[in-house]
Scaffold this motif. Structure first.
Motif, PDB file in Angstrom:
ATOM      1  N   GLY A  36      44.190  47.144  23.005  1.00 50.66           N
ATOM      2  CA  GLY A  36      43.774  45.800  23.377  1.00 50.66           C
ATOM      3  C   GLY A  36      44.733  45.211  24.407  1.00 50.66           C
ATOM      4  N   HIS A  65      43.274  38.058  17.316  1.00 47.60           N
ATOM      5  CA  HIS A  65      43.880  38.988  16.357  1.00 47.60           C
ATOM      6  C   HIS A  65      44.969  38.291  15.556  1.00 47.60           C
ATOM      7  CE1 HIS A  65      41.795  41.462  19.232  1.00 47.60           C
ATOM      8  NE2 HIS A  65      41.990  42.559  18.502  1.00 47.60           N
ATOM      9  N   LEU A 113      31.671  28.855  23.756  1.00 45.77           N
ATOM     10  CA  LEU A 113      30.813  28.875  22.557  1.00 45.77           C
ATOM     11  C   LEU A 113      31.456  28.040  21.445  1.00 45.77           C
ATOM     12  CD1 LEU A 113      29.896  32.695  22.393  1.00 45.77           C
ATOM     13  CD2 LEU A 113      28.425  30.817  23.162  1.00 45.77           C
ATOM     14  N   ARG A 193      27.734  43.748  17.001  1.00 41.39           N
ATOM     15  CA  ARG A 193      28.203  45.015  17.555  1.00 41.39           C
ATOM     16  C   ARG A 193      28.566  45.932  16.391  1.00 41.39           C
ATOM     17  NH1 ARG A 193      33.612  45.150  21.163  1.00 41.39           N
ATOM     18  NH2 ARG A 193      34.600  44.928  19.129  1.00 41.39           N
TER      19      ARG A 193
HETATM   20  O1  TXA Z   1      38.234  46.690  18.144  1.00 37.05           O
HETATM   21  C1  TXA Z   1      38.125  45.685  18.844  1.00 37.05           C
HETATM   22  O2  TXA Z   1      37.423  44.732  18.523  1.00 37.05           O
HETATM   23  C2  TXA Z   1      38.943  45.668  20.168  1.00 37.05           C
HETATM   24  C3  TXA Z   1      40.413  45.708  19.797  1.00 37.05           C
HETATM   25  C4  TXA Z   1      41.293  45.533  20.980  1.00 37.05           C
HETATM   26  O3  TXA Z   1      40.656  44.757  18.808  1.00 37.05           O
HETATM   27  N1  TXA Z   1      38.610  44.511  20.941  1.00 37.05           N
HETATM   28  C5  TXA Z   1      37.437  44.406  21.625  1.00 37.05           C
HETATM   29  O4  TXA Z   1      37.295  43.260  22.369  1.00 37.05           O
HETATM   30  O5  TXA Z   1      36.584  45.249  21.594  1.00 37.05           O
HETATM   31  P1  TXA Z   1      36.206  43.108  23.540  1.00 37.05           P
HETATM   32  O6  TXA Z   1      36.541  41.848  24.200  1.00 37.05           O
HETATM   33  O7  TXA Z   1      36.189  44.321  24.370  1.00 37.05           O
HETATM   34  O8  TXA Z   1      34.861  42.935  22.802  1.00 37.05           O
HETATM   35  C6  TXA Z   1      34.586  41.723  22.093  1.00 37.05           C
HETATM   36  C7  TXA Z   1      33.111  41.599  21.858  1.00 37.05           C
HETATM   37  C8  TXA Z   1      32.356  41.234  23.102  1.00 37.05           C
HETATM   38  O9  TXA Z   1      31.102  41.897  23.094  1.00 37.05           O
HETATM   39  C9  TXA Z   1      32.176  39.723  22.977  1.00 37.05           C
HETATM   40  O10 TXA Z   1      31.036  39.264  23.667  1.00 37.05           O
HETATM   41  C10 TXA Z   1      32.028  39.574  21.478  1.00 37.05           C
HETATM   42  O11 TXA Z   1      32.895  40.559  20.914  1.00 37.05           O
HETATM   43  N2  TXA Z   1      32.472  38.260  21.003  1.00 37.05           N
HETATM   44  C11 TXA Z   1      33.732  37.781  20.946  1.00 37.05           C
HETATM   45  N3  TXA Z   1      33.750  36.516  20.503  1.00 37.05           N
HETATM   46  C12 TXA Z   1      32.478  36.155  20.272  1.00 37.05           C
HETATM   47  C13 TXA Z   1      31.820  34.973  19.810  1.00 37.05           C
HETATM   48  N4  TXA Z   1      32.511  33.887  19.510  1.00 37.05           N
HETATM   49  N5  TXA Z   1      30.472  34.992  19.699  1.00 37.05           N
HETATM   50  C14 TXA Z   1      29.758  36.093  20.012  1.00 37.05           C
HETATM   51  N6  TXA Z   1      30.321  37.247  20.450  1.00 37.05           N
HETATM   52  C15 TXA Z   1      31.653  37.282  20.583  1.00 37.05           C
END
Ligand code: TXA
Ligand code: MG
Length: 547
Positions: A36, A65, A113, A193
């Motif tokens: 990350g 985190h 959001l 996801r």
């Molecule tokens: O395993 C993981 O989750 C990794 C490690 C580094 O912790 N992090 C990760 O973060 O995959 P990122 O930014 O690549 O993916 C985060 C996902 C994105 O698809 C984002 O749109 C969604 O989570 N997401 C984050 N906050 C959100 C929210 N408040 N509402 C809806 N979707 C959200």
């Protein structure tokens, strides 16, 4: 910028990473899922730098985190009871939970959001860095936007060297795909996801959960994504990537028509490929596939730009996460090269396989009954009988007619003699099945169901693009085989004990049909068959015949 390379095993380096983060710097850190790119989540300025460095669209929110549950309470309006239940079971670990956010969460983190996503990683280095920083850390995957997520220190260096203050080396990530993201900000909770924590595991803890359609399908044009990350082309290798929905045998056959193309495949496919392929794990191990997927995609890019054809993974368990990443990496390009599909149907004795076969037949599927085929002269032909006599003694036949009882007594005496029988019979069964399948598909059918109790043992799973297994509680199976075969309870128990465990079948299945205790097996089978039909209709590419 000079990027410091830090060692996750060094206490001093961890403290230094914490200080850099507190001072507003960016530090890439290992987690159990992927690396990350971390920044102080409570400082909007440093959070904005994450977006700049990654080239991330500003409307894509970040995960926060934490190392302690008490930090979570401060970030959200209300820590719902379901959130606490999930935390008890899955924190620390690869689960991200979305709730309504509190005022302390900057807009930049949530991309405007009203919610915030939080996870508590289990990687000791990630936890140590969060503690050393003394603040929650916003951290997306440490790749440039759109690229495959980094699962090794080398990958992070390649994308971020010279762009961030520090990168902490924590070795290879154990899981290899990002966390499961679930929102509790709506009812029922929804998975945005898929990840290493599976849908099934989540349902065990909080009951009804829905799956966002964007997990398995492209967003219809004009529709907005619940999770903004879902709308972007993602995890993309530089080489053109297409997914192939086929059995291992067909996958190999298809690749032989694509000289120069590269295969991203399962271990089992390697036997069917004329040219070397790159395996990302066993066909039945979603965990292995998850661990290797991104590093394989990056490796393929290192090796050139020739087209890549990847074998479509199963959607069960952790497989769903792999499926979700791969279809995005491929921009939803899925082909079924031969325009048809073989579905393997198996399960332990007495589970209710025949009822399921019957229901599939009623729904228009063509069924190949392997037991019947095996008993036919097509398998036990003259050459086969000669080989059997050579292996088990001339007296197992009289006047050229096989005495099956005698053969059974000799062949099933020891594991070794059983293997001997299988080596003679299984290849012949497979050839007979292949002949049947060509007939069926030549006649214009698109689906064939291979009803085979020893589907895996015979290697017939290599002919199948999907596998369906039927399960039932042990007492129920016992009752059924006693009734069906008119045998004693003792004999029934012996037979059940000689079989593989139910998990042998379920761990290899794309669909599991549960045949409930005391319930009507027909009904359960009908329900599952309908689901199967729906899914197959959905998955078959509309213009596959032109491929
Ligand atoms: O395993 C993981 O989750 C990794 C490690 C580094 O912790 N992090 C990760 O973060 O995959 P990122 O930014 O690549 O993916 C985060 C996902 C994105 O698809 C984002 O749109 C969604 O989570 N997401 C984050 N906050 C959100 C929210 N408040 N509402 C809806 N979707 C959200
Ligand atoms: Mg990402």
């Amino acid at each position: 910028m000079n990027t410091l390379l830090l060692n996750g095993k060094s206490r001093e380096d961890i403290e230094l990473a914490g200080k850099i983060l507190r001072d507003g710097g960016l530090v890439a850190i290992p987690t159990e899922t992927v690396y990350g790119l971390a920044a102080n989540a409570l400082n909007p300025k440093t959070v904005r730098r994450i977006f700049e460095v990654k080239g991330r669209p500003a409307d894509n929110p970040l995960i926060v985190h934490i190392a302690e549950l008490s930090d979570w309470e401060k970030l959200v309006r209300e820590l719902k009871s379901d959130a606490i239940k999930l935390a008890e079971r899955f924190f620390p670990g690869p689960l991200t939970v979305i709730l309504e956010r509190s005022e302390i969460v900057p807009d930049a983190v949530s991309a405007g959001l009203p919610t915030v996503s939080v996870r508590m990683p289990s990687h000791p280095v990630a936890r140590a860095v969060i503690r050393a920083a003394g603040v929650p850390l916003a951290a997306p995957s440490a790749n440039l936007s759109g690229r495959p997520s980094p699962t090794k220190f080398e990958h992070v260096k390649r994308d971020l060297m010279g762009k961030v203050e520090a990168i902490v080396d924590g070795g290879d990530c154990a899981l290899g795909v990002e966390s499961t993201v679930i929102t509790l900000a709506e009812t029922p909770p929804r998975i945005l996801r898929p990840g290493a924590v599976t849908v099934e595991e989540l349902r065990e803890v909080i009951g009804e959960i829905s799956l966002d359609p964007a997990v398995t399908s492209p967003l219809p044009p004009g529709e907005s994504a619940a999770s903004p990350g879902m709308k972007y082309r993602h995890y993309s290798p530089a080489s053109p990537l297409t997914l192939v929905d086929a059995s291992p045998e067909e996958y190999g056959k298809f690749l032989s028509t694509k000289p120069g193309a590269r295969a991203l495949c399962f271990d089992e496919d390697l036997d069917f490929l004329a040219a070397p392929g790159l395996s990302f794990g066993g066909r039945y191990s979603g965990e292995e596939q998850a661990k290797n997927l991104f590093s394989c995609l990056l490796r393929l890019d290192d090796e050139g730009r020739a087209p890549v054809f990847a074998h479509l993974p199963s959607k069960r368990g952790v497989g769903l996460a792999v499926y979700n990443r791969l279809i995005r990496a491929a921009g939803f390009e899925i082909i079924n090269p031969f325009g048809h599909m073989v579905i393997g149907l198996t399960g332990s004795s007495g589970a209710g396989k025949s009822s399921v076969a019957e229901i599939l037949r009623e729904r228009g599927f063509h069924i190949i009954d392997c037991d019947r085929l095996t008993r036919s002269g097509e398998v036990y032909d003259e050459a086969c009988i000669r080989e059997l006599l050579g292996a088990f003694g001339e007296d197992i036949a009289e006047d050229g007619i096989l005495n099956r009882r005698k053969l059974a007594v000799r062949a099933f005496g020891t594991a070794e003699s059983k293997k001997k029988l299988e080596n003679i019979v299984f290849p012949r069964i497979l050839s007979a099945v292949r002949r049947k399948l060509s007939e069926i598909f030549l006649s214009g059918e698109r689906f064939a169901v291979l009803d085979a109790p020893t589907l895996f043992e015979a290697g017939a799973d290599n002919l199948c693009a999907r596998i369906l297994t039927v399960t039932a509680p042990a007492e129920e199976r016992l009752r059924r085989i006693i009734e069906r075969d008119k045998i004693s309870k003792e004999e029934g128990i012996l037979r059940l004990n000689a079989q593989e465990d139910e998990s042998f079948y379920t761990s290899r299945a794309d669909f599991v049909i549960e045949n409930p205790d005391g319930g009507s097996p027909k009904e359960a089978a009908a329900l599952a068959a309908d689901a199967l039909v729906r899914e197959l209709n959905m998955e078959i590419h509309p213009n596959l015949d032109q491929v």
